[in-house]
Write an enzyme that holds these catalytic residues in place. Structure first.
Site, PDB file in Angstrom:
ATOM      1  N   THR A  76       0.824  -1.213   0.000  1.00  0.00           N
ATOM      2  CA  THR A  76       0.000   0.000   0.000  1.00  0.00           C
ATOM      3  C   THR A  76       0.858   1.263   0.000  1.00  0.00           C
ATOM      4  O   THR A  76       0.577   2.221  -0.725  1.00  0.00           O
ATOM      5  CB  THR A  76      -0.955   0.001   1.214  1.00  0.00           C
ATOM      6  OG1 THR A  76      -1.767  -1.185   1.164  1.00  0.00           O
ATOM      7  CG2 THR A  76      -1.858   1.225   1.196  1.00  0.00           C
ATOM      8  N   HIS A 162      -1.042  -9.456  -6.429  1.00  0.00           N
ATOM      9  CA  HIS A 162      -0.539 -10.441  -5.476  1.00  0.00           C
ATOM     10  C   HIS A 162      -0.366 -11.811  -6.140  1.00  0.00           C
ATOM     11  O   HIS A 162      -0.071 -12.793  -5.455  1.00  0.00           O
ATOM     12  CB  HIS A 162      -1.481 -10.566  -4.271  1.00  0.00           C
ATOM     13  CG  HIS A 162      -1.383  -9.420  -3.317  1.00  0.00           C
ATOM     14  ND1 HIS A 162      -0.178  -8.849  -2.947  1.00  0.00           N
ATOM     15  CD2 HIS A 162      -2.342  -8.723  -2.641  1.00  0.00           C
ATOM     16  CE1 HIS A 162      -0.394  -7.869  -2.094  1.00  0.00           C
ATOM     17  NE2 HIS A 162      -1.693  -7.769  -1.892  1.00  0.00           N
TER      18      HIS A 162
END
Length: 221
Positions: A76, A162
């Site tokens: 993030t 991911h």
């Protein structure tokens, strides 16, 4: 059919109820179950097989930036830093895009598989669904809302994933810029374990030691 060949060359294997029980049902919150990507044994929500080939064929641009990380590696922070550098370098407080949540303006192209999670679907689905209906009229949700929104975004795009690097297009490193974020695996284990304890995306109540053992076996997702 329990097995499927992906465009990346990998094969998928749907996990049985018994295999999921061994992993720990308190960590499995996906309606469609889990799938292993072979030969490496990566574990993902089973619904990922619906989107992996579409992502493999996604058109990439030379000025794209794709951040690839294992969860809980500091993704993030890196997303926000890179997005601001490319989309709002003057830190303009009136930048219209800044009004959107980070996961809407800097899309996780692996996120479609997480909508199969009971709790994530509740928390993040609304903002994604609203943007999808606005920028992708007439398109189908089941084809991947996030991937289709990403395809419609203007350049330069800052995205994350991911999924393992090998599941993306084989020419990924030639077609766009890739940022890989690595973190000490022990720190990841601690962070991931606490994340699954305090969020409602799973119901993990086990010890850190048990979590670490399962993670080292490849039973993290």
């Amino acid at each position: 059919m329990n097995k499927q060949r992906l465009l990346s060359g990998h094969e998928t294997e749907l996990q049985t109820r018994e295999e999921i029980r061994k992993i720990g049902e308190d960590r499995v919150m996906y309606k469609s179950g889990l799938v292993r990507i072979l030969p490496d044994g990566w574990l993902y929500p089973a619904i990922a097989t619906r989107y992996l080939d579409r992502l493999y064929n996604m058109e990439l641009r030379p000025d794209d930036v794709l951040i690839i990380t294992f969860p809980k590696s500091g993704t993030t922070w890196m997303q926000e830093i890179l997005w601001v550098m490319l989309r709002n370098p003057d830190l303009d407080p009136n930048n219209e895009e800044m009004k959107e949540k980070l996961w809407v303006r800097s899309l996780d192209v692996s996120f479609d598989m997480f909508f199969d999670n009971y709790e994530l679907a509740k928390t993040n689905m609304k903002s994604i669904a609203e943007k999808f209906s606005r920028v992708c009229p007439g398109k189908k949700e089941e084809d991947g809302m996030v991937i289709q929104i990403a395809e419609s975004q203007p350049s330069p795009r800052v995205m994350k994933s991911h999924y393992h690097l090998e599941l993306h297009n084989k020419d990924l490193l030639k077609k766009c810029k890739v940022v890989y974020v690595a973190r000490n695996p022990k720190d990841i284990m601690v962070s991931f374990c606490h994340y699954l304890r305090v969020t409602r995306t799973a119901n993990y109540q086990g010890s850190l030691e048990k979590f670490a053992r399962e993670m080292m076996k490849g039973n993290s997702k």
